[in-house]
Write a protein that holds these residues in place. Sequence first.
Motif, PDB file in Angstrom:
ATOM      1  N   HIS A  89       0.811  -1.209   0.000  1.00 13.75           N
ATOM      2  CA  HIS A  89       0.000   0.000   0.000  1.00 13.75           C
ATOM      3  C   HIS A  89       0.853   1.271   0.000  1.00 13.75           C
ATOM      4  O   HIS A  89       0.457   2.277  -0.595  1.00 13.75           O
ATOM      5  CB  HIS A  89      -0.934  -0.006   1.207  1.00 13.75           C
ATOM      6  N   GLU A  90       1.999   1.255   0.665  1.00 13.79           N
ATOM      7  CA  GLU A  90       2.888   2.412   0.677  1.00 13.79           C
ATOM      8  C   GLU A  90       4.007   2.286  -0.357  1.00 13.79           C
ATOM      9  O   GLU A  90       4.963   3.059  -0.323  1.00 13.79           O
ATOM     10  CB  GLU A  90       3.482   2.605   2.072  1.00 13.79           C
ATOM     11  N   ARG A  91       3.900   1.308  -1.238  1.00 12.11           N
ATOM     12  CA  ARG A  91       4.816   1.116  -2.364  1.00 12.11           C
ATOM     13  C   ARG A  91       6.256   0.910  -1.904  1.00 12.11           C
ATOM     14  O   ARG A  91       7.202   1.488  -2.442  1.00 12.11           O
ATOM     15  CB  ARG A  91       4.730   2.302  -3.326  1.00 12.11           C
ATOM     16  N   GLY A  92       6.397   0.059  -0.906  1.00 12.78           N
ATOM     17  CA  GLY A  92       7.738  -0.289  -0.479  1.00 12.78           C
ATOM     18  C   GLY A  92       8.507  -1.048  -1.538  1.00 12.78           C
ATOM     19  O   GLY A  92       9.745  -1.002  -1.558  1.00 12.78           O
ATOM     20  N   TRP A  93       7.790  -1.740  -2.415  1.00  9.57           N
ATOM     21  CA  TRP A  93       8.478  -2.468  -3.482  1.00  9.57           C
ATOM     22  C   TRP A  93       9.205  -1.504  -4.427  1.00  9.57           C
ATOM     23  O   TRP A  93      10.228  -1.849  -5.019  1.00  9.57           O
ATOM     24  CB  TRP A  93       7.484  -3.328  -4.263  1.00  9.57           C
ATOM     25  N   VAL A  94       8.685  -0.270  -4.547  1.00  9.02           N
ATOM     26  CA  VAL A  94       9.382   0.732  -5.353  1.00  9.02           C
ATOM     27  C   VAL A  94      10.700   1.113  -4.684  1.00  9.02           C
ATOM     28  O   VAL A  94      11.728   1.282  -5.352  1.00  9.02           O
ATOM     29  CB  VAL A  94       8.491   1.965  -5.553  1.00  9.02           C
ATOM     30  N   ASP A  95      10.686   1.241  -3.336  1.00  6.13           N
ATOM     31  CA  ASP A  95      11.924   1.533  -2.614  1.00  6.13           C
ATOM     32  C   ASP A  95      12.940   0.410  -2.795  1.00  6.13           C
ATOM     33  O   ASP A  95      14.144   0.662  -2.934  1.00  6.13           O
ATOM     34  CB  ASP A  95      11.633   1.725  -1.123  1.00  6.13           C
ATOM     35  N   LEU A  96      12.459  -0.841  -2.790  1.00  5.78           N
ATOM     36  CA  LEU A  96      13.356  -1.974  -2.963  1.00  5.78           C
ATOM     37  C   LEU A  96      14.011  -1.956  -4.337  1.00  5.78           C
ATOM     38  O   LEU A  96      15.234  -2.108  -4.469  1.00  5.78           O
ATOM     39  CB  LEU A  96      12.594  -3.276  -2.751  1.00  5.78           C
ATOM     40  N   LEU A  97      13.210  -1.749  -5.378  1.00  7.39           N
ATOM     41  CA  LEU A  97      13.769  -1.726  -6.731  1.00  7.39           C
ATOM     42  C   LEU A  97      14.683  -0.522  -6.934  1.00  7.39           C
ATOM     43  O   LEU A  97      15.721  -0.621  -7.595  1.00  7.39           O
ATOM     44  CB  LEU A  97      12.638  -1.705  -7.768  1.00  7.39           C
ATOM     45  N   GLY A  98      14.308   0.621  -6.344  1.00 11.20           N
ATOM     46  CA  GLY A  98      15.140   1.805  -6.471  1.00 11.20           C
ATOM     47  C   GLY A  98      16.444   1.708  -5.710  1.00 11.20           C
ATOM     48  O   GLY A  98      17.402   2.425  -6.015  1.00 11.20           O
ATOM     49  N   SER A  99      16.494   0.828  -4.707  1.00 10.40           N
ATOM     50  CA  SER A  99      17.729   0.661  -3.943  1.00 10.40           C
ATOM     51  C   SER A  99      18.772  -0.122  -4.712  1.00 10.40           C
ATOM     52  O   SER A  99      19.967  -0.037  -4.399  1.00 10.40           O
ATOM     53  CB  SER A  99      17.430  -0.060  -2.615  1.00 10.40           C
ATOM     54  N   LEU A 100      18.348  -0.882  -5.709  1.00  7.12           N
ATOM     55  CA  LEU A 100      19.281  -1.696  -6.485  1.00  7.12           C
ATOM     56  C   LEU A 100      19.839  -0.864  -7.628  1.00  7.12           C
ATOM     57  O   LEU A 100      19.102  -0.439  -8.515  1.00  7.12           O
ATOM     58  CB  LEU A 100      18.562  -2.942  -7.034  1.00  7.12           C
ATOM     59  N   PRO A 101      21.147  -0.602  -7.641  1.00  8.02           N
ATOM     60  CA  PRO A 101      21.702   0.318  -8.642  1.00  8.02           C
ATOM     61  C   PRO A 101      21.687  -0.230 -10.057  1.00  8.02           C
ATOM     62  O   PRO A 101      21.803   0.542 -11.010  1.00  8.02           O
ATOM     63  CB  PRO A 101      23.139   0.536  -8.150  1.00  8.02           C
ATOM     64  N   VAL A 102      21.570  -1.533 -10.223  1.00 11.34           N
ATOM     65  CA  VAL A 102      21.649  -2.117 -11.562  1.00 11.34           C
ATOM     66  C   VAL A 102      20.275  -2.458 -12.128  1.00 11.34           C
ATOM     67  O   VAL A 102      20.180  -3.021 -13.208  1.00 11.34           O
ATOM     68  CB  VAL A 102      22.519  -3.398 -11.536  1.00 11.34           C
ATOM     69  N   VAL A 103      19.203  -2.117 -11.425  1.00 12.05           N
ATOM     70  CA  VAL A 103      17.866  -2.464 -11.907  1.00 12.05           C
ATOM     71  C   VAL A 103      17.143  -1.204 -12.377  1.00 12.05           C
ATOM     72  O   VAL A 103      17.109  -0.882 -13.565  1.00 12.05           O
ATOM     73  CB  VAL A 103      17.062  -3.195 -10.808  1.00 12.05           C
ATOM     74  N   PHE A 104      16.556  -0.461 -11.448  1.00 16.18           N
ATOM     75  CA  PHE A 104      15.815   0.745 -11.785  1.00 16.18           C
ATOM     76  C   PHE A 104      16.252   1.889 -10.870  1.00 16.18           C
ATOM     77  O   PHE A 104      15.491   2.318 -10.003  1.00 16.18           O
ATOM     78  CB  PHE A 104      14.305   0.518 -11.654  1.00 16.18           C
ATOM     79  N   PRO A 105      17.467   2.394 -11.037  1.00 15.20           N
ATOM     80  CA  PRO A 105      17.913   3.458 -10.140  1.00 15.20           C
ATOM     81  C   PRO A 105      17.095   4.735 -10.257  1.00 15.20           C
ATOM     82  O   PRO A 105      17.059   5.530  -9.316  1.00 15.20           O
ATOM     83  CB  PRO A 105      19.374   3.691 -10.568  1.00 15.20           C
ATOM     84  N   ILE A 106      16.403   4.950 -11.390  1.00 11.86           N
ATOM     85  CA  ILE A 106      15.595   6.153 -11.535  1.00 11.86           C
ATOM     86  C   ILE A 106      14.422   6.154 -10.561  1.00 11.86           C
ATOM     87  O   ILE A 106      13.858   7.205 -10.238  1.00 11.86           O
ATOM     88  CB  ILE A 106      15.091   6.274 -12.996  1.00 11.86           C
ATOM     89  N   LEU A 107      14.048   4.960 -10.051  1.00  7.96           N
ATOM     90  CA  LEU A 107      12.950   4.881  -9.079  1.00  7.96           C
ATOM     91  C   LEU A 107      13.314   5.536  -7.748  1.00  7.96           C
ATOM     92  O   LEU A 107      12.443   5.705  -6.902  1.00  7.96           O
ATOM     93  CB  LEU A 107      12.557   3.418  -8.850  1.00  7.96           C
ATOM     94  N   ARG A 108      14.594   5.885  -7.565  1.00 12.28           N
ATOM     95  CA  ARG A 108      14.967   6.598  -6.343  1.00 12.28           C
ATOM     96  C   ARG A 108      14.311   7.977  -6.281  1.00 12.28           C
ATOM     97  O   ARG A 108      14.277   8.602  -5.230  1.00 12.28           O
ATOM     98  CB  ARG A 108      16.486   6.735  -6.264  1.00 12.28           C
ATOM     99  N   LEU A 109      13.807   8.434  -7.406  1.00  8.96           N
ATOM    100  CA  LEU A 109      13.081   9.700  -7.410  1.00  8.96           C
ATOM    101  C   LEU A 109      11.857   9.628  -6.501  1.00  8.96           C
ATOM    102  O   LEU A 109      11.461  10.632  -5.895  1.00  8.96           O
ATOM    103  CB  LEU A 109      12.659  10.049  -8.842  1.00  8.96           C
ATOM    104  N   PHE A 110      11.249   8.442  -6.367  1.00 12.31           N
ATOM    105  CA  PHE A 110      10.076   8.292  -5.513  1.00 12.31           C
ATOM    106  C   PHE A 110      10.436   8.470  -4.042  1.00 12.31           C
ATOM    107  O   PHE A 110       9.602   8.897  -3.246  1.00 12.31           O
ATOM    108  CB  PHE A 110       9.421   6.930  -5.742  1.00 12.31           C
ATOM    109  N   ARG A 111      11.647   8.114  -3.650  1.00  7.60           N
ATOM    110  CA  ARG A 111      12.081   8.367  -2.275  1.00  7.60           C
ATOM    111  C   ARG A 111      12.112   9.864  -1.992  1.00  7.60           C
ATOM    112  O   ARG A 111      11.692  10.322  -0.931  1.00  7.60           O
ATOM    113  CB  ARG A 111      13.465   7.760  -2.034  1.00  7.60           C
ATOM    114  N   LEU A 112      12.620  10.623  -2.945  1.00  6.24           N
ATOM    115  CA  LEU A 112      12.666  12.066  -2.780  1.00  6.24           C
ATOM    116  C   LEU A 112      11.262  12.655  -2.698  1.00  6.24           C
ATOM    117  O   LEU A 112      10.991  13.524  -1.857  1.00  6.24           O
ATOM    118  CB  LEU A 112      13.439  12.685  -3.954  1.00  6.24           C
TER     119      LEU A 112
END
Length: 289
Positions: A89-112
């Motif tokens: 519900h809080e999209r923690g899976w986006v944080d997980l994928l964004g934490s991996l530098p070789v997968v989807f690093p652009i998803l770190r924008l959601f942390r910001l």
Amino acid sequence: MSTDPPARSVLASNRKRLPPPIRRPGYEIFIGLLSILSLVNLYLAYGPGVPQGTKQIALFMDVPVTVVFMADFVLHLLSSRPRRQYFIHERGWVDLLGSLPVVFPILRLFRLLRAWRLLRTYRPSEIFATLRRDRASTALQLVLFLVIIVVEFGSMLVLWFEQYAPGANITSGGDAVWWAFVSITTVGYGDNYPVTMGGRTAAVLMFWAGLTLIGVLSAYLAHSFLQTVTERPAEPSVTTGGDPGSPTTHGELVALADDLESRLGALRAAIQRLPAGDSEGPPADGRGI
């Protein structure tokens, strides 16, 4: 005071609108700053026209940022009840994928964006008051962020001066990061050193930054150890009417007061966001909370 069923239903419906109490604004700011830095590193590592040495430094310095993001994900996951609340519900899976530098690093924008949404929910006075109350941990997080900044951009600066200089021994991104880390920690092995005037000027700045930041970090650790040693084993009890679930010490009462103050600020923010013509409310006979 009594709470009628209609009023309870209003409170229950508005409870979901309340943002979480702002207990760690310094940490959220720290994560937001790291998110910005990680996006900058993303461009430096894969953007066009960036020198190879700079790309190497950006990739090297993304490692500690990745470690912090993974630790942040695990912390949120373990503290969430139920855990699917954060992960789905809080999209923690986006944080997980964004934490991996070789997968989807652009998803770190959601942390910001998440940190920005949380902080803008509260008034600046509430954020500053919490930062003053937690100034020790806030200072530690600021120092850690500045250490990463100084090592990364100090490495890029000295490499820019030294890379093609005659007789230079700092000729790659790895050499520059190693030299910057050794310099900022004031160890000074001497295996790598600048030979140009620009590189030596960068070295002076690194030495000054290292003395300042490591001094602040040492003072924080000394304060933490001293506070642990001098802390009294038990604080004077406060009479609470015999309720076993109520606070019994001064420290617990202060923590409860801080939590209530945070929740009151959240309630005020939620009330301000309610539409002016909301049909729900207390019953017409005037009874309520």
